[in-house]
Scaffold this motif. Structure first.
Motif, PDB file in Angstrom:
ATOM      1  N   VAL A 156       0.834  -1.206   0.000  1.00 41.88           N
ATOM      2  CA  VAL A 156       0.000   0.000   0.000  1.00 41.88           C
ATOM      3  C   VAL A 156       0.875   1.265   0.000  1.00 41.88           C
ATOM      4  CG1 VAL A 156      -1.519   1.299   1.529  1.00 41.88           C
ATOM      5  CG2 VAL A 156      -2.072  -1.062   0.967  1.00 41.88           C
ATOM      6  N   THR A 157       1.956   1.222   0.765  1.00 43.12           N
ATOM      7  CA  THR A 157       2.846   2.388   0.813  1.00 43.12           C
ATOM      8  C   THR A 157       3.449   2.661  -0.566  1.00 43.12           C
ATOM      9  OG1 THR A 157       3.335   1.832   3.090  1.00 43.12           O
ATOM     10  CG2 THR A 157       4.788   3.422   2.057  1.00 43.12           C
ATOM     11  N   ARG A 158       3.788   1.584  -1.271  1.00 42.08           N
ATOM     12  CA  ARG A 158       4.296   1.751  -2.634  1.00 42.08           C
ATOM     13  C   ARG A 158       3.228   2.333  -3.550  1.00 42.08           C
ATOM     14  NH1 ARG A 158       9.264  -0.809  -3.899  1.00 42.08           N
ATOM     15  NH2 ARG A 158      10.009  -1.212  -1.812  1.00 42.08           N
ATOM     16  N   ALA A 159       1.983   1.905  -3.338  1.00 42.35           N
ATOM     17  CA  ALA A 159       0.884   2.442  -4.165  1.00 42.35           C
ATOM     18  C   ALA A 159       0.718   3.941  -3.881  1.00 42.35           C
ATOM     19  CB  ALA A 159      -0.410   1.687  -3.878  1.00 42.35           C
ATOM     20  N   PHE A 160       0.874   4.345  -2.614  1.00 43.63           N
ATOM     21  CA  PHE A 160       0.811   5.776  -2.274  1.00 43.63           C
ATOM     22  C   PHE A 160       1.877   6.542  -3.054  1.00 43.63           C
ATOM     23  CE2 PHE A 160      -0.793   4.723   2.295  1.00 43.63           C
ATOM     24  CZ  PHE A 160      -2.089   4.603   1.824  1.00 43.63           C
ATOM     25  N   ASP A 161       3.092   5.977  -3.065  1.00 41.16           N
ATOM     26  CA  ASP A 161       4.199   6.653  -3.771  1.00 41.16           C
ATOM     27  C   ASP A 161       3.877   6.797  -5.258  1.00 41.16           C
ATOM     28  OD1 ASP A 161       5.519   6.715  -1.388  1.00 41.16           O
ATOM     29  OD2 ASP A 161       6.877   5.042  -1.841  1.00 41.16           O
ATOM     30  N   LYS A 162       3.325   5.740  -5.832  1.00 42.85           N
ATOM     31  CA  LYS A 162       2.986   5.780  -7.261  1.00 42.85           C
ATOM     32  C   LYS A 162       1.887   6.814  -7.514  1.00 42.85           C
ATOM     33  CE  LYS A 162       1.368   2.653 -10.984  1.00 42.85           C
ATOM     34  NZ  LYS A 162       2.124   3.209 -12.098  1.00 42.85           N
ATOM     35  N   TYR A 163       0.922   6.861  -6.599  1.00 38.86           N
ATOM     36  CA  TYR A 163      -0.160   7.846  -6.744  1.00 38.86           C
ATOM     37  C   TYR A 163       0.418   9.264  -6.716  1.00 38.86           C
ATOM     38  CZ  TYR A 163      -4.789   9.964  -6.039  1.00 38.86           C
ATOM     39  OH  TYR A 163      -5.945  10.709  -6.177  1.00 38.86           O
ATOM     40  N   ARG A 164       1.341   9.479  -5.775  1.00 40.34           N
ATOM     41  CA  ARG A 164       1.981  10.803  -5.666  1.00 40.34           C
ATOM     42  C   ARG A 164       2.739  11.151  -6.939  1.00 40.34           C
ATOM     43  NH1 ARG A 164      -1.280  12.984  -2.527  1.00 40.34           N
ATOM     44  NH2 ARG A 164      -1.226  12.458  -0.330  1.00 40.34           N
ATOM     45  N   ALA A 165       3.413  10.159  -7.516  1.00 40.12           N
ATOM     46  CA  ALA A 165       4.223  10.412  -8.708  1.00 40.12           C
ATOM     47  C   ALA A 165       3.364  10.561  -9.964  1.00 40.12           C
ATOM     48  CB  ALA A 165       5.231   9.275  -8.902  1.00 40.12           C
ATOM     49  N   ASP A 166       2.303   9.735 -10.086  1.00 37.19           N
ATOM     50  CA  ASP A 166       1.561   9.655 -11.362  1.00 37.19           C
ATOM     51  C   ASP A 166       0.264  10.444 -11.376  1.00 37.19           C
ATOM     52  OD1 ASP A 166       3.521   7.841 -11.804  1.00 37.19           O
ATOM     53  OD2 ASP A 166       2.215   6.114 -12.185  1.00 37.19           O
ATOM     54  N   VAL A 167      -0.356  10.643 -10.207  1.00 35.12           N
ATOM     55  CA  VAL A 167      -1.716  11.205 -10.204  1.00 35.12           C
ATOM     56  C   VAL A 167      -1.763  12.599  -9.586  1.00 35.12           C
ATOM     57  CG1 VAL A 167      -4.140  10.808  -9.592  1.00 35.12           C
ATOM     58  CG2 VAL A 167      -2.656   8.856 -10.062  1.00 35.12           C
ATOM     59  N   SER A 168      -1.402  12.702  -8.309  1.00 32.40           N
ATOM     60  CA  SER A 168      -1.521  14.003  -7.642  1.00 32.40           C
ATOM     61  C   SER A 168      -0.743  13.988  -6.335  1.00 32.40           C
ATOM     62  CB  SER A 168      -3.003  14.280  -7.354  1.00 32.40           C
ATOM     63  OG  SER A 168      -3.162  15.056  -6.201  1.00 32.40           O
ATOM     64  N   ASP A 169      -0.202  15.120  -5.948  1.00 32.24           N
ATOM     65  CA  ASP A 169       0.419  15.151  -4.618  1.00 32.24           C
ATOM     66  C   ASP A 169      -0.404  15.979  -3.639  1.00 32.24           C
ATOM     67  OD1 ASP A 169       0.999  17.572  -5.631  1.00 32.24           O
ATOM     68  OD2 ASP A 169       3.189  17.347  -5.622  1.00 32.24           O
ATOM     69  N   GLY A 170      -1.650  16.238  -3.998  1.00 30.04           N
ATOM     70  CA  GLY A 170      -2.557  16.962  -3.104  1.00 30.04           C
ATOM     71  C   GLY A 170      -3.321  16.004  -2.206  1.00 30.04           C
ATOM     72  N   PRO A 171      -4.414  16.490  -1.580  1.00 29.98           N
ATOM     73  CA  PRO A 171      -5.239  15.631  -0.735  1.00 29.98           C
ATOM     74  C   PRO A 171      -5.712  14.423  -1.543  1.00 29.98           C
ATOM     75  CG  PRO A 171      -5.979  17.915  -0.628  1.00 29.98           C
ATOM     76  CD  PRO A 171      -4.946  17.844  -1.708  1.00 29.98           C
ATOM     77  N   ALA A 172      -5.715  13.251  -0.919  1.00 31.62           N
ATOM     78  CA  ALA A 172      -6.037  12.041  -1.673  1.00 31.62           C
ATOM     79  C   ALA A 172      -6.864  11.088  -0.823  1.00 31.62           C
ATOM     80  CB  ALA A 172      -4.750  11.368  -2.132  1.00 31.62           C
ATOM     81  N   ASP A 173      -7.613  10.220  -1.497  1.00 33.33           N
ATOM     82  CA  ASP A 173      -8.513   9.299  -0.808  1.00 33.33           C
ATOM     83  C   ASP A 173      -8.111   7.857  -1.064  1.00 33.33           C
ATOM     84  OD1 ASP A 173     -10.646  11.115   0.296  1.00 33.33           O
ATOM     85  OD2 ASP A 173     -10.652  11.734  -1.808  1.00 33.33           O
ATOM     86  N   PHE A 174      -8.278   7.031  -0.035  1.00 36.26           N
ATOM     87  CA  PHE A 174      -7.948   5.611  -0.112  1.00 36.26           C
ATOM     88  C   PHE A 174      -9.124   4.818   0.435  1.00 36.26           C
ATOM     89  CE2 PHE A 174      -6.228   1.670   1.617  1.00 36.26           C
ATOM     90  CZ  PHE A 174      -5.435   1.214   0.582  1.00 36.26           C
ATOM     91  N   VAL A 175      -9.534   3.809  -0.333  1.00 38.26           N
ATOM     92  CA  VAL A 175     -10.712   3.019   0.046  1.00 38.26           C
ATOM     93  C   VAL A 175     -10.313   1.573   0.257  1.00 38.26           C
ATOM     94  CG1 VAL A 175     -12.943   2.156  -0.764  1.00 38.26           C
ATOM     95  CG2 VAL A 175     -12.249   4.513  -1.294  1.00 38.26           C
TER      96      VAL A 175
END
Ligand code: KG4
Ligand code: ZN
Length: 360
Positions: free
Chosen positions: A257-276
């Motif tokens: 999951v932590t790796r997925a967070f990093d990928k999200y930060r790199a590829d999608v957005s580094d602003g507020p984000a949601d995880f389900v």
């Protein structure tokens, strides 16, 4: 106002539900949520038996639909569309649901909306929390273990999946080999509560690897090896093995999951984000606590739908159908159920990929 009847028969829950809302953007309302769980029918076999499941769906579905309509204080006349799980899942059960939905639509001249079961899980937090796209989803149940980026309606990227067992399946198999009842997840969690998570040094499969996939079958085999070496097992051994297994799972999940967070930060957005988190394994307290902590540390808001909407249900099918129906989607009466139906059509199939294969 759009009102949708949902039908779910892809595994061992026979379910029907009614949801409605005033239109796109307005909050959804659950009018009924009826589930007949077949757990007792399958418990003696330590897992879901497809033929028994299909027969139980045939016997139970009509009454479940009637109850869902009655509890919603509605009739088929008030229903704007019928949404049904058309895959992925066990083909016998899917056939029962799809044929029933088609029969209702043909008799009442209603539109049919075929829904992907995984999309039902993926969209649930839009009903419960009014969540906006995009968001990250961890889907962990008896049939699937996936990390998905939910970009929009019908727009999903699978970032990771299991290369062998689904996580719930690993809990179920571990419980079975330790002599605990089915379903194994709750039993393992109960035993783990009094066990020593450090007594057995179990593997952390995939930990540290760049790809976001999971693997759980080696972990289960390691538990078997320890159990065989110790046999006959004392109560203490069983709870220590459960605690060590759950610790290994939690640790591995945290890494993925932590790796997925990093990928999200790199590829999608580094602003507020949601995880389900969704799927039956979301009931696990240790996993939830770990996710709450990992999310807090990485600036993600954790959304965990209520447990009855995390495990298999028809509300999520009705809701996914409603969202698509509002956008004009209607299925032909010639649609066929699909045991395999990946959410991300571009993702390559991985070997194994869970008990029901298709669901992973
Ligand atoms: O989503 P679900 O109800 O049905 C599908 O498999 O699609 O998930 C059931 C799975 C089972 O494998 C069960 O053992 C697991 O979820 N599960 C748990 C817990 N409660 C249910 N796993 C770990 N800890 C739990 N407390
Ligand atoms: Zn499911």
């Amino acid at each position: 106002m759009t009102t949708v009847l949902g039908i779910e028969t892809s595994c061992d829950e026979t379910a029907a539900a009614v949801v409605r809302r005033a239109g796109p953007g307005s909050p959804g309302e659950i009018l009924s949520n009826t589930v007949y769980s077949q757990i007792a029918d399958h418990a003696a076999y330590g897992g879901v038996v497809p033929e028994i499941a299909a027969r139980a769906h045939v016997e139970g579905l009509d009454a479940i639909i009637a109850r869902a309509l009655a509890e919603a204080n509605t009739t088929l006349d008030d229903i704007d569309a019928v949404a049904v799980t058309a895959g992925p899942g066990l083909i016998g059960g899917l056939l029962v649901g799809v044929m029933t939905a088609k029969a209702i639509c043909a008799a009442r001249n209603k539109p049919l909306v075929a829904v992907n079961h995984l999309e039902g899980h993926a969209l649930t937090p839009r009903l419960t929390d009014g969540l906006q796209f995009p968001y990250l989803l961890l889907l962990v149940s008896g049939g699937h273990s996936q990390i998905l980026l939910v970009r929009g309606l019908g727009d999903y990227a699978r970032w990771g999946t299991t290369i062998d067992d689904a996580l719930g399946e690993a809990f179920d198999k571990t419980a079975k080999l330790l002599g605990l009842p089915y379903p194994g997840g709750p039993a393992v969690e109960r035993e783990a509560a009094t066990g020593d998570p450090k007594r057995f040094a179990l593997p952390r499969p995939m930990k540290g690897e760049d790809r976001l996939d999971f693997s759980f079958s080696g972990l289960k085999t390691a538990v078997r090896r320890e159990a065989t070496a110790l046999a006959p097992l004392t109560d203490r051994d069983v709870s220590d093995l459960c605690a060590s297994f759950q610790a290994a799972v939690t640790d591995t999940l945290r890494d993925r999951v932590t790796r997925a967070f990093d990928k999200y930060r790199a590829d999608v957005s580094d602003g507020p984000a949601d995880f389900v988190i969704a799927g039956g394994v979301a009931a696990n307290g240790a996993i939830r606590a770990m996710l709450a902590d990992a999310c807090a540390q990485n600036g993600f808001t954790l959304h965990a739908p209520p447990l009855d909407l995390c495990s298999d249900n028809a509300v999520m099918i009705a809701w996914a159908g409603l969202e698509h129906f509002e956008q004009g989607a209607v299925s032909g009466m010639d649609i066929a159920p699909r045991s395999r139906w990946p959410l991300d059509q571009d993702a390559e199939a991985l070997i194994g990929a869970g008990r029901r294969g298709a669901k992973a």
